[in-house]
Scaffold this active site. Sequence first.
Site, PDB file in Angstrom:
ATOM      1  N   LYS A 200     -10.295   1.828 -16.107  1.00  0.00           N
ATOM      2  CA  LYS A 200     -10.504   0.468 -15.613  1.00  0.00           C
ATOM      3  C   LYS A 200     -10.841  -0.494 -16.762  1.00  0.00           C
ATOM      4  O   LYS A 200     -10.462  -1.660 -16.730  1.00  0.00           O
ATOM      5  CB  LYS A 200     -11.614   0.455 -14.556  1.00  0.00           C
ATOM      6  CG  LYS A 200     -11.283   1.226 -13.287  1.00  0.00           C
ATOM      7  CD  LYS A 200     -10.048   0.704 -12.575  1.00  0.00           C
ATOM      8  CE  LYS A 200     -10.303  -0.562 -11.819  1.00  0.00           C
ATOM      9  NZ  LYS A 200      -9.119  -1.009 -11.043  1.00  0.00           N
TER      10      LYS A 200
ATOM     11  N   LYS B   7     -18.415   0.973 -13.811  1.00  0.00           N
ATOM     12  CA  LYS B   7     -18.191   2.213 -14.563  1.00  0.00           C
ATOM     13  C   LYS B   7     -17.320   1.977 -15.794  1.00  0.00           C
ATOM     14  O   LYS B   7     -17.156   2.868 -16.630  1.00  0.00           O
ATOM     15  CB  LYS B   7     -17.570   3.263 -13.648  1.00  0.00           C
ATOM     16  CG  LYS B   7     -18.540   3.746 -12.570  1.00  0.00           C
ATOM     17  CD  LYS B   7     -17.875   4.663 -11.575  1.00  0.00           C
ATOM     18  CE  LYS B   7     -18.889   5.155 -10.556  1.00  0.00           C
ATOM     19  NZ  LYS B   7     -19.506   4.088  -9.753  1.00  0.00           N
TER      20      LYS B   7
ATOM     21  N   ASP C 257       0.847  -1.191   0.000  1.00  0.00           N
ATOM     22  CA  ASP C 257       0.000   0.000   0.000  1.00  0.00           C
ATOM     23  C   ASP C 257       0.883   1.243   0.000  1.00  0.00           C
ATOM     24  O   ASP C 257       1.986   1.236   0.560  1.00  0.00           O
ATOM     25  CB  ASP C 257      -0.928   0.015   1.219  1.00  0.00           C
ATOM     26  CG  ASP C 257      -2.134   0.900   1.009  1.00  0.00           C
ATOM     27  OD1 ASP C 257      -3.223   0.354   0.727  1.00  0.00           O
ATOM     28  OD2 ASP C 257      -2.006   2.138   1.100  1.00  0.00           O
TER      29      ASP C 257
END
Length: 628
Positions: A429, A417, A321
Amino acid sequence: MLHQLRNRNFYIMILGDAFLFCISLIGAYLIRFDFYFSCENLSQALKLMPFIVLIKSATYFSFGLYRGMWRYSSISDMWKLCWATLFSSLLIVSAILYICHFKGYSRGVFFIDGLLTLFLTGSFRLSIRLLYSKGLILKEKFFTPLNKTKRVIIVGAGDAGEMVLRDIQNNPYSSYDVVGFVDDDPAKRGRTIHGVKVLGSVDELPEFVQEMDIDEVLVAIPTATGKQMKRIINICEKCGVPYKTLPGIVELIDGKATVKRFRDVSYEDLLRRKPVKLDTQAISKYVNGKTILVTGAGGSIGSELCRQLTRFSPAKLILLDASEANLYEIQTELMYRFGFKDIAPVLGNVQYRPVVESVMNEYKPELIIHAAAYKHVPMMEMYPWEAVFNNIVGSRNVMNAAVKFGAKRFIMVSTDKAVRPTNVMGASKRVCELIMQSLNGENGTKMMCVRFGNVIGSSGSVIPLFKKQIEYGGPVTITHPEVTRYFMTIPEACQLILQAGALGKGGEVFILEMGEPVKIKDIAEELIRLSGKEPGRDIEMVFIGLRPGEKLYEELITEGEGIVRTEHKKIYVLHTNNNWYGHGSKQAFRRWLDSKLKDLVKAAEMHDTEMIKTILKKLVPEYNPKLH
């Protein structure tokens, strides 16, 4: 009955009452005869005692006085005690009258005995409640009072405030110590509720907080309008200490909420369908004993993935992360809450290929779950190059490394989306999905992705925003009255990811059956009601128009995708056409894709928004940034 006989407290109460019955009778004789106890009176009292104790004990038992928990004694319990005492006294008097017509017995003794019995047994029960409420009896440990650690002030000296105070005082486990009330009604100032003083008005709250070293403020005015609540919240914020509000009074009466804690809205209440439960046996087969890399491990989805993965006993979890705080938080949670120690936290960004390859080379993960991404639609419209660097370049880095170092499975998190996208985030994406399909099967790596609807409660989602707006008294802002979205919970989303890994053979896009799409307006209204308010009356709703890149409704399937059921009845898989989007072969498609990605990265490096959108349009022909 048998259960009652096994209860130690049952015998304590019976023996305690029997002792008090004896004291009552002796006391009655003393009071009746001016505290002179002759031998004749003593002999008479001792003869009566077994008879009276037996009658009273049997009556109390038949009235159910040994079934209750006297730590929770109430007015109704005291009424029951009064009736039992009266009935037992009448039985005793009737028996004496029948046997000897009161010859040699004083009638006054039996009257006084009844009063003393009621007083002593009532005091016995109230003292039990008092000891529990003051924390002097806790789980059979005597004289171990609980320290009150938080000094609090209650805003609102009405019915709700009284309920809060009573609840705190009656709960020995509460850490709250209520030191005062504030209320705008001048008639209440200086008065007390259960021994706690009304200090002054709400406007004076910051002064009281500072002077009295207050740790927290409890707002107990469930009937306040949105405007009134907004004023109270603004004052609470000036105090510099945490504050909590309480649910509506109707919810308290109906039992839908308690005054013990804030009404937490269950996200499942908003789904309009039952949450999907997925098959865990198949997941366990490919997770157990494996080394697993989770990118974006500190995010809403990534952190829940890590929690769920620990259930299946992986050999090691590598947490990657870019946020130091998020990474530390999930690491400590897994170690101390879940007891999972085989963790390798990595602070790094997927945008930097050397970082990703270094992690892959060191740990050789067999399963990679790629959850790192920028997902905030309006923000990516403002900074489209960041969507390119993080979502596209970062994802490609992780996928290339997965292939290079021989990972067995790669699962990518996508979004609805990506279907006929109208925004940069969705288009980015969709490009990631194309990269995944072009690399699937290389070096034996099975690649697949999971397409989500909106994840309720995730960071950046609309529900936490609505909750904040409601907490501040409104208004709740909605983009358009007709906007609809598919919703799923964070646990559902994470289970879908893990299930995809079990079902996938490579190259698939998985979706979850999520029922009918829900209007955002309906979600807002329901959330307001769940918070104890009425939409339009207590909390205003304002429509602000669609934001950049948003559209009225989302879809789960794009043109050219065929939907096929899987082994799991709630999961579907999408297969694209076999001509590789018009390029004939996989190799030709990959060459074309690499060429366009190079152009896209150059445009992103120059922060050229128009060029980025133009190239995205070539990569994703169905991308229409002007469609809303």
